[in-house]
Design a protein around this motif. Structure first.
Motif, short mmCIF file in Angstrom:
data_model
loop_
_atom_site.label_atom_id
_atom_site.label_comp_id
_atom_site.label_asym_id
_atom_site.label_seq_id
_atom_site.Cartn_x
_atom_site.Cartn_y
_atom_site.Cartn_z
N SER A 136 0.84 -1.20 0.00
CA SER A 136 0.00 0.00 0.00
C SER A 136 0.86 1.25 0.00
O SER A 136 1.88 1.31 0.70
N VAL A 137 0.44 2.21 -0.78
CA VAL A 137 1.02 3.55 -0.74
C VAL A 137 -0.17 4.50 -0.79
O VAL A 137 -0.97 4.47 -1.71
N GLY A 138 -0.32 5.29 0.28
CA GLY A 138 -1.51 6.14 0.39
C GLY A 138 -2.75 5.27 0.38
O GLY A 138 -2.83 4.28 1.12
N ASP A 139 -3.70 5.59 -0.51
CA ASP A 139 -4.93 4.79 -0.57
C ASP A 139 -4.93 3.81 -1.75
O ASP A 139 -5.97 3.29 -2.14
N ILE A 140 -3.74 3.55 -2.32
CA ILE A 140 -3.63 2.59 -3.42
C ILE A 140 -3.08 1.28 -2.84
O ILE A 140 -2.03 1.26 -2.21
N HIS A 141 -3.81 0.19 -3.07
CA HIS A 141 -3.45 -1.11 -2.53
C HIS A 141 -3.23 -2.10 -3.67
O HIS A 141 -4.14 -2.35 -4.46
N TYR A 142 -2.01 -2.62 -3.76
CA TYR A 142 -1.66 -3.62 -4.76
C TYR A 142 -1.67 -4.98 -4.08
O TYR A 142 -0.87 -5.23 -3.18
N LYS A 143 -2.58 -5.84 -4.49
CA LYS A 143 -2.76 -7.14 -3.85
C LYS A 143 -2.26 -8.24 -4.76
O LYS A 143 -2.67 -8.34 -5.92
N ARG A 144 -1.37 -9.09 -4.21
CA ARG A 144 -0.80 -10.22 -4.95
C ARG A 144 -1.21 -11.51 -4.23
O ARG A 144 -0.97 -11.65 -3.04
N ILE A 145 -1.81 -12.43 -4.97
CA ILE A 145 -2.22 -13.71 -4.39
C ILE A 145 -1.41 -14.82 -5.08
O ILE A 145 -1.46 -14.96 -6.30
N SER A 146 -0.66 -15.56 -4.28
CA SER A 146 0.20 -16.63 -4.79
C SER A 146 -0.14 -17.95 -4.12
O SER A 146 -0.54 -17.98 -2.96
N LYS A 147 0.05 -19.04 -4.87
CA LYS A 147 -0.20 -20.39 -4.37
C LYS A 147 1.10 -21.17 -4.31
O LYS A 147 1.96 -21.02 -5.18
N ARG A 148 1.21 -22.03 -3.27
CA ARG A 148 2.40 -22.87 -3.12
C ARG A 148 2.47 -23.83 -4.31
O ARG A 148 1.46 -24.40 -4.73
N ILE A 149 3.69 -24.01 -4.83
CA ILE A 149 3.88 -24.95 -5.96
C ILE A 149 4.87 -26.03 -5.56
O ILE A 149 5.56 -25.92 -4.58
#
Length: 149
Positions: A136-149
């Motif tokens: 997050s920076v300010g009100d911008i949220h970058y969401k990353r979803i990763s799965k175990r391989i």
């Protein structure tokens, strides 16, 4: 006279360390989805050219954990970002733009790591075989979803 009244009071100081039972973050994780990549990368100063190159590239994150010590390697295309840190101790970390800065990574509960790097807040949470990293920076949220391989 009670038996306790003959005991001497003993006091000592222990240096504070975060010792929390932590779920195992160790493993390799492949990025499945991400949200708000472009607005976040623009907000932290990445060039349009690099944003365009990176927006559809899948990344692999490898986390090596030994107690409270972590090594996180993120490979995105040909770019490799490596951060090593110990929970609760200051470490030099590299941001997605390549800038190096000092920060402390803390645990919240047994499955969430939180770090503040200048204007960026990073929250990484593990739940089973899924890791969700929100930058997050300010009100911008970058969401990353990763799965175990």
């Amino acid at each position: 006279m009670s038996p306790l009244s003959s005991l001497h009071q003993v006091s000592f100081t222990v240096e504070h360390q975060e010792i929390i039972p932590i779920m195992s973050f160790s493993g390799k994780y492949e990025l499945q989805t991400h949200e708000n990549f472009e607005p976040f990368m623009k907000a932290i100063g990445l060039s349009d050219e690099l944003i365009e190159k990176g927006k559809d590239v899948k990344s692999i994150s490898e986390i090596e954990q030994n107690g409270n010590k972590f090594k996180v390697t993120v490979t995105t295309g040909s770019k490799v970002l490596i951060n090593e840190f110990t929970i609760g101790e200051e470490a030099e970390l590299t941001t997605p733009t390549g800038e190096k800065m000092k920060a402390v990574v803390h645990m919240e509960g047994d499955n969430k790591m939180v770090a503040k790097l200048k204007d960026i807040t990073s929250v990484t949470e593990i739940n089973g075989d899924t890791i969700v990293n929100t930058l997050s920076v300010g009100d911008i949220h970058y969401k990353r979803i990763s799965k175990r391989i």
